[in-house]
Design an enzyme around this catalytic site. Sequence first.
Site, PDB file in Angstrom:
ATOM      1  N   ASP A  44       1.244  -1.080  -0.117  1.00 49.91           N
ATOM      2  CA  ASP A  44      -0.243  -0.285  -0.100  1.00 49.91           C
ATOM      3  C   ASP A  44       0.792   1.366   0.209  1.00 49.91           C
ATOM      4  O   ASP A  44       0.277   2.381  -0.777  1.00 49.91           O
ATOM      5  CB  ASP A  44      -1.310   0.064   1.267  1.00 49.91           C
ATOM      6  CG  ASP A  44      -1.956  -1.470   1.524  1.00 49.91           C
ATOM      7  OD1 ASP A  44      -2.836  -1.390   1.796  1.00 49.91           O
ATOM      8  OD2 ASP A  44      -1.991  -1.730   0.024  1.00 49.91           O
ATOM      9  N   ASP A  48       0.579   4.558  -2.412  1.00 49.24           N
ATOM     10  CA  ASP A  48       1.125   5.789  -1.728  1.00 49.24           C
ATOM     11  C   ASP A  48       1.498   6.741  -2.899  1.00 49.24           C
ATOM     12  O   ASP A  48       0.751   7.717  -3.105  1.00 49.24           O
ATOM     13  CB  ASP A  48       0.514   5.652  -0.685  1.00 49.24           C
ATOM     14  CG  ASP A  48      -0.555   5.253   0.092  1.00 49.24           C
ATOM     15  OD1 ASP A  48      -1.274   4.827   1.175  1.00 49.24           O
ATOM     16  OD2 ASP A  48      -1.544   4.644  -0.704  1.00 49.24           O
ATOM     17  N   SER A  93     -32.468  -7.256  -8.336  1.00 45.47           N
ATOM     18  CA  SER A  93     -32.198  -6.747  -9.527  1.00 45.47           C
ATOM     19  C   SER A  93     -33.339  -6.448 -10.154  1.00 45.47           C
ATOM     20  O   SER A  93     -34.128  -6.873 -10.458  1.00 45.47           O
ATOM     21  CB  SER A  93     -30.566  -7.156 -10.004  1.00 45.47           C
ATOM     22  OG  SER A  93     -30.872  -8.649 -10.128  1.00 45.47           O
ATOM     23  N   GLU A 127     -40.097   6.450 -11.328  1.00 41.73           N
ATOM     24  CA  GLU A 127     -39.059   7.009 -10.416  1.00 41.73           C
ATOM     25  C   GLU A 127     -37.892   6.497 -11.039  1.00 41.73           C
ATOM     26  O   GLU A 127     -37.436   6.215 -11.886  1.00 41.73           O
ATOM     27  CB  GLU A 127     -39.505   5.783  -9.299  1.00 41.73           C
ATOM     28  CG  GLU A 127     -40.175   6.215  -8.520  1.00 41.73           C
ATOM     29  CD  GLU A 127     -39.817   3.946  -7.633  1.00 41.73           C
ATOM     30  OE1 GLU A 127     -38.848   4.135  -7.099  1.00 41.73           O
ATOM     31  OE2 GLU A 127     -41.635   3.684  -7.330  1.00 41.73           O
ATOM     32  N   TYR A 238     -37.389   3.643  -0.745  1.00 39.29           N
ATOM     33  CA  TYR A 238     -38.588   2.964  -2.482  1.00 39.29           C
ATOM     34  C   TYR A 238     -39.180   1.839  -2.995  1.00 39.29           C
ATOM     35  O   TYR A 238     -39.678   1.482  -3.812  1.00 39.29           O
ATOM     36  CB  TYR A 238     -37.385   3.097  -3.469  1.00 39.29           C
ATOM     37  CG  TYR A 238     -36.443   2.874  -3.612  1.00 39.29           C
ATOM     38  CD1 TYR A 238     -36.129   1.038  -3.781  1.00 39.29           C
ATOM     39  CD2 TYR A 238     -34.991   3.969  -4.351  1.00 39.29           C
ATOM     40  CE1 TYR A 238     -34.719   0.696  -4.233  1.00 39.29           C
ATOM     41  CE2 TYR A 238     -33.875   2.347  -4.616  1.00 39.29           C
ATOM     42  CZ  TYR A 238     -33.822   1.202  -4.535  1.00 39.29           C
ATOM     43  OH  TYR A 238     -32.396   0.741  -4.174  1.00 39.29           O
ATOM     44  N   LYS A 326     -33.055   2.120 -18.861  1.00 35.94           N
ATOM     45  CA  LYS A 326     -31.684   2.716 -18.764  1.00 35.94           C
ATOM     46  C   LYS A 326     -31.560   3.604 -19.266  1.00 35.94           C
ATOM     47  O   LYS A 326     -32.679   4.063 -21.074  1.00 35.94           O
ATOM     48  CB  LYS A 326     -30.814   2.052 -19.401  1.00 35.94           C
ATOM     49  CG  LYS A 326     -30.693   0.999 -18.263  1.00 35.94           C
ATOM     50  CD  LYS A 326     -30.678   1.445 -16.590  1.00 35.94           C
ATOM     51  CE  LYS A 326     -29.295   0.708 -15.894  1.00 35.94           C
ATOM     52  NZ  LYS A 326     -28.236   0.314 -15.859  1.00 35.94           N
ATOM     53  N   CYS A 423      -2.544 -22.744 -25.600  1.00 35.34           N
ATOM     54  CA  CYS A 423      -2.431 -23.635 -26.361  1.00 35.34           C
ATOM     55  C   CYS A 423      -1.927 -24.341 -27.009  1.00 35.34           C
ATOM     56  O   CYS A 423      -1.111 -25.552 -27.175  1.00 35.34           O
ATOM     57  CB  CYS A 423      -3.430 -25.257 -25.051  1.00 35.34           C
ATOM     58  SG  CYS A 423      -4.058 -24.936 -26.117  1.00 35.34           S
ATOM     59  N   CYS A 438     -11.229 -23.333 -29.118  1.00 30.93           N
ATOM     60  CA  CYS A 438     -10.500 -23.959 -29.026  1.00 30.93           C
ATOM     61  C   CYS A 438     -10.707 -24.919 -28.529  1.00 30.93           C
ATOM     62  O   CYS A 438     -11.266 -25.628 -27.844  1.00 30.93           O
ATOM     63  CB  CYS A 438      -9.334 -23.321 -27.439  1.00 30.93           C
ATOM     64  SG  CYS A 438      -8.357 -24.675 -26.771  1.00 30.93           S
ATOM     65  N   CYS A 444      -5.927 -26.956 -21.830  1.00 31.04           N
ATOM     66  CA  CYS A 444      -5.229 -25.517 -22.232  1.00 31.04           C
ATOM     67  C   CYS A 444      -5.442 -24.715 -20.943  1.00 31.04           C
ATOM     68  O   CYS A 444      -6.459 -24.691 -20.400  1.00 31.04           O
ATOM     69  CB  CYS A 444      -6.386 -25.178 -23.042  1.00 31.04           C
ATOM     70  SG  CYS A 444      -6.664 -23.181 -23.417  1.00 31.04           S
TER      71      CYS A 444
END
Length: 695
Positions: A44, A48, A93, A127, A238, A326, A423, A438, A444
């Site tokens: 880290d 940084d 979802s 909405e 909602y 969308k 491969c 393939c 592979c």
Amino acid sequence: MVISSKPVTDLTEDEARAELEQLALDIHYHNKRYHSEDAPEIADADFDLMVRRNQDIETIFPHLIRLDSPSHQVGAAPGAQFTKRRHHVPMLSLSNAFDDAEARDFDHRVKRFLNLSPEENFAYSVEPKIDGLSISLRYENQQLVAGITRGDGIEGEEVTANIRTISDIPQQLQNCDLEIAEVRGEIFMTKADFQALNMAQEKKGGKVFANPRNAAAGSLRQKDASITADRPLRFFAYAAGEMSAWKVTSHHDYLDQLKRWGFKINPYSHRAETIAEALEHYRVIESARPDLDYDIDGVVYKVDRLDYQNRLGQVSRSPRWAIAHKFPAEKAETRILGIDIQVGRTGALTPVARLAPVTVGGVVVSNATLHNEDYIKDKDIRVGDLVQIQRAGDVIPQVLSVNASIRDGQETPFVYPKLCPSCGSPAIRPEGEAVRRCVGQLSCPAQLLERLRHFVSRDAFDIEGLGAKIIAELHQDNLLKEPADIFRLSEHKAALSKRAGWGEVSVNNLLAAIEQRRQIPLERLIYALGIRQIGQATGLLLARHFGSIDQLMATAEAAIGQDNAAWEEFIGIDQIGDSMAQDLIRFFHDDHNRLALMRLLDQITVIPPEAVATNSPVAGKTVVFTGTLSQMSRAEAKAKAELLGAKVAGSVSAKTDYVVIGADAGSKARKAAELGLTILDEDAWIALTQASSSE
Ligand code: IVH
């Protein structure tokens, strides 16, 4: 990379430009390793240093700040560890519509399911779709007792202490007498607050966020809730989770009730009487979007009547009664630097364009799919071309078109490989198919690694900390050749702890994550196997139908040759067609697959699918619907039967328990009579299922 030690004030402009370019590449790469792949390669502190160096150069040479500067994108807070909690009611979802026509299709589907005529109108709640992160808030006797993130929809992370610091979230519900009320909604940050936060972060050398959504996520996932308290998070409610009782009959009234309970409701929420009016309101929200102080990425339509919502239920992980319309995708222009071929877990070769990084809708994009061989040929896409790319929501960016008018002759046409780049086996494209594959199977390395990655992915075994890089390394060291090896890693603890960059703590964390998954639901196991065409929804279907992996395997083995009862059983399962059945059979017939599965089963315990209902008279029974039903659609009848634990088959056989006959039933009814099966008319069926529901 090695960070230059030359003081920034001594840099020439050219040096600064070159360094910023390199830093952008490196920081982006390591950021992805850390955040998306859970597989950091550097400490880290070194990361940084790179971020700091980038900032320092940008301060002295502000005119050189790049469009893809990492100071605009450095990601979310480090993944703190939170306790996992199961949702009482799954968090679903939404499926998507990308234009008006698809939204109207949704309206038609709903009407067909409910057996309403296309002219009949009913209301929608409309909405904005807030681009934040969803959360489920649990209130017991009006007191806030838990806040859980969405996670995979089944279980999320408990962040109760953090959400208690958000002033839009009431600690106690007003005007409410329910024992249990789960309120769901979106946590977000306004654009202004996001900018102010980033400025403050930059000043103190802290992390800078790519967009308000990341900032909200990073602010919520803080182990120290006092940091969350300092961040300006907001909340719109909602939706509902578990409820001990319902006092309203429409979604719109539910939103009003949420207001009385003390929540904020999005001011653009609107009740539309028809789908046409809903589409009009979409336009209203779309034109308001640029002036809103928070990000939205579409509009959600919800069937307003709750009794309709109940009847509609869900399919896979999304409700049938709602859809997200969308906003159009964002586009940008950039150059193709190269074309790579990726080999997927089923051997499919996919061309991917490596792009000069470009910001599209707030996200830096450096790869885009080129779909397949013909796509490149038809559009005459060449390396070096200036192309238009598009990114829609969470979909992989794609190359749309080539700007061929400004070619300078340096562009090179792409020669599609006939051999697997991983491969070297032949890559074959069967007549009439778009995809070249393939033939190397598990010999592979690319296919093998992709299969392992799929195996541990979030919707499969969900093993945290086993990212792509670690899988590749363990494979290299011969510690990981097949899924069963994952569960034998604990035998190699000493070797693991000695690996460069691995400490005792990370090894312990990984092994603990693996131990947690030794018990696995059957549907996850089936999905994890990575059989072609067998996704999550089909995994669940198969799990419910067969009840155990042994039964699935035995039936697949018996189905070879196709002219037999086992084959009939497969294609009799609703939604399983010939081609899926063939892929399943092929998979379980492969010796290598079967043996690898056996070795895996030695290591794990498979949890049978939760019986949807066991105490109903139709649980475990096989039902066939035929003819036209009058009180509901075929789809609704089927969904209801499955909820009650029945299996719905597409064709009548000696194994069928009930044949439900509507008007104008044809050959299936005749066959049922010949076989002497139990035949029910629609009323008798409804009586049977209602008896079940009231139990
Ligand atoms: S309703 C059962 N309404 O969209 C339906 N979701 O893809 C549950 N979202 O995870 C969701 N605004 O984070 C609903 N007005 C809205 C929303 C909304 C944003 C998000 C939510 C959910 C995702 C679904």
